[in-house]
Design a protein around this motif. Structure first.
Motif, PDB file in Angstrom:
ATOM      1  N   ALA A  36      55.915  61.182   4.697  1.00 18.95           N
ATOM      2  CA  ALA A  36      56.631  62.463   4.670  1.00 18.95           C
ATOM      3  C   ALA A  36      55.798  63.520   3.953  1.00 18.95           C
ATOM      4  O   ALA A  36      55.721  64.668   4.409  1.00 18.95           O
ATOM      5  CB  ALA A  36      57.991  62.297   3.995  1.00 18.95           C
ATOM      6  N   ALA A  37      55.158  63.154   2.857  1.00 17.26           N
ATOM      7  CA  ALA A  37      54.318  64.101   2.121  1.00 17.26           C
ATOM      8  C   ALA A  37      53.128  64.545   2.964  1.00 17.26           C
ATOM      9  O   ALA A  37      52.785  65.734   2.992  1.00 17.26           O
ATOM     10  CB  ALA A  37      53.838  63.474   0.808  1.00 17.26           C
ATOM     11  N   SER A  41      52.471  68.414   4.328  1.00 17.65           N
ATOM     12  CA  SER A  41      51.205  69.099   4.082  1.00 17.65           C
ATOM     13  C   SER A  41      50.599  69.607   5.390  1.00 17.65           C
ATOM     14  O   SER A  41      50.151  70.763   5.470  1.00 17.65           O
ATOM     15  CB  SER A  41      50.236  68.151   3.384  1.00 17.65           C
ATOM     16  OG  SER A  41      48.991  68.760   3.182  1.00 17.65           O
ATOM     17  N   ALA A  42      50.583  68.768   6.416  1.00 18.90           N
ATOM     18  CA  ALA A  42      50.037  69.178   7.712  1.00 18.90           C
ATOM     19  C   ALA A  42      50.834  70.332   8.312  1.00 18.90           C
ATOM     20  O   ALA A  42      50.258  71.282   8.862  1.00 18.90           O
ATOM     21  CB  ALA A  42      50.024  67.993   8.672  1.00 18.90           C
ATOM     22  N   GLY A  82      59.067  75.376   9.150  1.00 20.30           N
ATOM     23  CA  GLY A  82      59.262  75.559   7.712  1.00 20.30           C
ATOM     24  C   GLY A  82      60.422  74.731   7.195  1.00 20.30           C
ATOM     25  O   GLY A  82      60.332  74.099   6.135  1.00 20.30           O
ATOM     26  N   ASP A  83      61.530  74.724   7.952  1.00 20.52           N
ATOM     27  CA  ASP A  83      62.685  73.901   7.562  1.00 20.52           C
ATOM     28  C   ASP A  83      62.321  72.418   7.563  1.00 20.52           C
ATOM     29  O   ASP A  83      62.702  71.679   6.648  1.00 20.52           O
ATOM     30  CB  ASP A  83      63.862  74.142   8.510  1.00 20.52           C
ATOM     31  CG  ASP A  83      64.496  75.505   8.328  1.00 20.52           C
ATOM     32  OD1 ASP A  83      64.212  76.180   7.316  1.00 20.52           O
ATOM     33  OD2 ASP A  83      65.292  75.902   9.210  1.00 20.52           O
ATOM     34  N   LEU A  84      61.585  71.986   8.590  1.00 22.95           N
ATOM     35  CA  LEU A  84      61.170  70.590   8.661  1.00 22.95           C
ATOM     36  C   LEU A  84      60.266  70.237   7.488  1.00 22.95           C
ATOM     37  O   LEU A  84      60.431  69.194   6.848  1.00 22.95           O
ATOM     38  CB  LEU A  84      60.460  70.306   9.986  1.00 22.95           C
ATOM     39  CG  LEU A  84      59.896  68.904  10.178  1.00 22.95           C
ATOM     40  CD1 LEU A  84      60.988  67.839  10.076  1.00 22.95           C
ATOM     41  CD2 LEU A  84      59.178  68.809  11.517  1.00 22.95           C
ATOM     42  N   GLY A  85      59.323  71.126   7.171  1.00 25.42           N
ATOM     43  CA  GLY A  85      58.425  70.882   6.041  1.00 25.42           C
ATOM     44  C   GLY A  85      59.172  70.753   4.730  1.00 25.42           C
ATOM     45  O   GLY A  85      58.859  69.895   3.901  1.00 25.42           O
ATOM     46  N   ALA A  86      60.198  71.590   4.545  1.00 31.04           N
ATOM     47  CA  ALA A  86      60.998  71.516   3.318  1.00 31.04           C
ATOM     48  C   ALA A  86      61.753  70.194   3.241  1.00 31.04           C
ATOM     49  O   ALA A  86      61.817  69.564   2.175  1.00 31.04           O
ATOM     50  CB  ALA A  86      61.978  72.693   3.266  1.00 31.04           C
ATOM     51  N   ALA A  92      59.957  63.157   0.454  1.00 35.11           N
ATOM     52  CA  ALA A  92      58.847  62.582  -0.309  1.00 35.11           C
ATOM     53  C   ALA A  92      59.195  62.505  -1.792  1.00 35.11           C
ATOM     54  O   ALA A  92      58.902  61.507  -2.455  1.00 35.11           O
ATOM     55  CB  ALA A  92      57.579  63.418  -0.095  1.00 35.11           C
ATOM     56  N   ILE A  93      59.841  63.532  -2.314  1.00 40.16           N
ATOM     57  CA  ILE A  93      60.251  63.539  -3.726  1.00 40.16           C
ATOM     58  C   ILE A  93      61.255  62.420  -3.996  1.00 40.16           C
ATOM     59  O   ILE A  93      61.135  61.690  -4.983  1.00 40.16           O
ATOM     60  CB  ILE A  93      60.840  64.912  -4.107  1.00 40.16           C
ATOM     61  CG1 ILE A  93      59.733  65.954  -4.139  1.00 40.16           C
ATOM     62  CG2 ILE A  93      61.563  64.847  -5.450  1.00 40.16           C
ATOM     63  CD1 ILE A  93      60.242  67.385  -4.186  1.00 40.16           C
TER      64      ILE A  93
END
Length: 105
Positions: A36-37, A41-42, A82-86, A92-93
């Motif tokens: 996920a991280a 990043s990608a 952007g939503d997917l990245g968030a 990941a957290i």
């Protein structure tokens, strides 16, 4: 991305369909968190690249060489990415908290 998509069904979910990291296999949680991280990043680098393309294409957009519908579609794509990245960063957290890992290595 393929690895993460294969790992997601192996994570346990609670009654609301939210991932239950505490009751999921620790190795799967760790691998899913790392994937996920990497995906987040990608995505963020790709969104930045699209932004650079849009910025350098401003004259073509202004004179109509690039259709405004294409620019609108890119805007919606960037919003969704952007939503997917968030969400991926949040996942990941959560995975790092479960496994006690503090970095992406």
């Amino acid at each position: 991305m393929r690895d993460l998509l294969r790992q997601l069904p192996r994570l346990h979910a609670d009654g609301q369909g939210t991932v239950d990291y505490a009751n999921s296999d620790r190795a799967i949680v760790a691998a899913a968190g790392q994937n996920a991280a990497c995906m987040a990043s990608a995505l963020h680098m790709g969104i930045g690249a699209i932004g650079h393309l849009l910025a350098t294409s401003a004259p073509q957009i202004e004179d109509g060489s690039v259709d405004s519908d294409a620019v609108e579609a890119l805007g919606w794509l960037i919003a969704e990415l952007g939503d997917l990245g968030a969400e991926l960063a949040l996942m990941a957290i959560q995975c790092r908290r479960r496994t006690g890992r503090t970095s992406r290595t």
